[in-house]
Design a protein around this motif. Structure first.
Motif, mmCIF file in Angstrom:
data_model
loop_
_atom_site.group_PDB
_atom_site.id
_atom_site.type_symbol
_atom_site.label_atom_id
_atom_site.label_comp_id
_atom_site.label_asym_id
_atom_site.label_seq_id
_atom_site.Cartn_x
_atom_site.Cartn_y
_atom_site.Cartn_z
ATOM 1 N N LEU A 14 -1.283 6.364 10.360
ATOM 2 C CA LEU A 14 -1.319 7.139 9.123
ATOM 3 C C LEU A 14 -0.723 6.337 7.966
ATOM 4 N N ALA A 15 0.341 5.595 8.232
ATOM 5 C CA ALA A 15 0.935 4.739 7.197
ATOM 6 C C ALA A 15 -0.081 3.703 6.718
ATOM 7 N N LEU A 16 -0.794 3.101 7.650
ATOM 8 C CA LEU A 16 -1.808 2.104 7.289
ATOM 9 C C LEU A 16 -2.939 2.745 6.490
ATOM 10 N N LEU A 17 -3.380 3.931 6.889
ATOM 11 C CA LEU A 17 -4.437 4.635 6.174
ATOM 12 C C LEU A 17 -4.016 4.947 4.734
ATOM 13 N N ALA A 81 11.043 1.998 4.334
ATOM 14 C CA ALA A 81 9.847 1.985 5.186
ATOM 15 C C ALA A 81 10.170 1.390 6.561
ATOM 16 N N ALA A 82 10.970 0.334 6.604
ATOM 17 C CA ALA A 82 11.335 -0.286 7.887
ATOM 18 C C ALA A 82 12.193 0.657 8.725
ATOM 19 N N ALA A 83 13.142 1.331 8.089
ATOM 20 C CA ALA A 83 13.986 2.282 8.815
ATOM 21 C C ALA A 83 13.147 3.434 9.375
ATOM 22 N N LEU A 84 12.210 3.913 8.582
ATOM 23 C CA LEU A 84 11.330 4.988 9.055
ATOM 24 C C LEU A 84 10.420 4.503 10.176
ATOM 25 N N MET A 104 6.113 6.276 4.885
ATOM 26 C CA MET A 104 6.065 4.813 5.038
ATOM 27 C C MET A 104 4.920 4.209 4.235
ATOM 28 N N GLY A 105 3.731 4.744 4.395
ATOM 29 C CA GLY A 105 2.573 4.210 3.678
ATOM 30 C C GLY A 105 2.738 4.299 2.180
ATOM 31 N N GLY A 106 3.252 5.422 1.698
ATOM 32 C CA GLY A 106 3.471 5.590 0.267
ATOM 33 C C GLY A 106 4.526 4.640 -0.277
ATOM 34 N N ALA A 107 5.606 4.472 0.465
ATOM 35 C CA ALA A 107 6.682 3.583 0.014
ATOM 36 C C ALA A 107 6.193 2.136 -0.094
ATOM 37 N N VAL A 108 5.438 1.692 0.900
ATOM 38 C CA VAL A 108 4.927 0.314 0.873
ATOM 39 C C VAL A 108 3.883 0.155 -0.236
ATOM 40 N N GLY A 109 3.024 1.158 -0.413
ATOM 41 C CA GLY A 109 2.013 1.089 -1.474
ATOM 42 C C GLY A 109 2.629 0.925 -2.850
ATOM 43 N N ASN A 110 3.654 1.704 -3.141
ATOM 44 C CA ASN A 110 4.301 1.589 -4.447
ATOM 45 C C ASN A 110 5.127 0.302 -4.559
ATOM 46 N N ALA A 141 1.423 11.105 -0.970
ATOM 47 C CA ALA A 141 1.748 10.957 0.453
ATOM 48 C C ALA A 141 3.250 11.093 0.687
ATOM 49 N N ILE A 142 4.055 10.469 -0.161
ATOM 50 C CA ILE A 142 5.510 10.576 -0.029
ATOM 51 C C ILE A 142 5.948 12.033 -0.177
ATOM 52 N N THR A 143 5.417 12.719 -1.180
ATOM 53 C CA THR A 143 5.792 14.108 -1.424
ATOM 54 C C THR A 143 5.409 15.007 -0.248
#
Length: 160
Positions: A14-17, A81-84, A104-110, A141-143
């Motif tokens: 899901l993070a990758l998506l 993101a790494a901790a999650l 995770m996906g949202g944090a890395v994207g931003n 996604a983060i929200t």
């Protein structure tokens, strides 16, 4: 011993998506649709595409106008993101795994936006529905992920 369980795989997938959809949408907004040249464009009803370079955290809070602030926010996002990701590896509940994956996906994207552009690309505008912020897929996604984490925390533990 398995390094990752099924729910952990769900979180990572899901993070990758989220990351892929977020980055594709931002690429399209910036380089195909060329929204920065238009500033704002009506799509349908209350939905507009409005270009905003967000130098703050979510919804423009805590602006990071200087390079130090920018890189601290990039580092913070990646550490979170790494901790999650470590937490998600052995998540026991699907709802929690989904929530962690979204965040995770949202944090890395931003974080990618901050590193590339010095600010986050925001463009989804539903302010005509009295929601005053312009946001992106990563923010959404983060929200949603945080809301799901809160809902998951309210669940009673099952006694196995």
């Amino acid at each position: 011993m398995r390094l990752i369980n099924r729910n952990g795989a769900l979180a990572y997938g899901l993070a990758l998506l989220v990351l892929v959809l977020d980055q594709i949408s931002k690429h399209w907004i910036l380089f195909v649709f060329d929204l920065p040249a238009r500033i704002s464009e009506k799509v349908a009803g209350p939905f507009h595409l409005t270009m905003v370079w967000n130098q703050g955290v979510s919804f423009g809070l805590m602006r990071a106008d200087q390079d130090l602030g920018r890189w601290l926010l990039v580092a913070f996002s990646l550490v979170v993101a790494a901790a999650l990701a470590v937490w998600a590896r052995k998540s026991e509940r699907r709802l929690m795994a989904a929530a962690l994956g979204l965040v995770m996906g949202g944090a890395v994207g931003n974080a990618i936006d901050r590193a590339r552009f010095g600010a986050v690309v925001d463009f989804i505008d539903v302010s005509r529905l009295y929601f005053p912020w312009v946001f992106n897929i990563a923010d959404a996604a983060i929200t949603v992920g945080v809301i799901l984490l809160l809902l998951d925390s309210l669940r009673k533990e099952s006694r196995a």
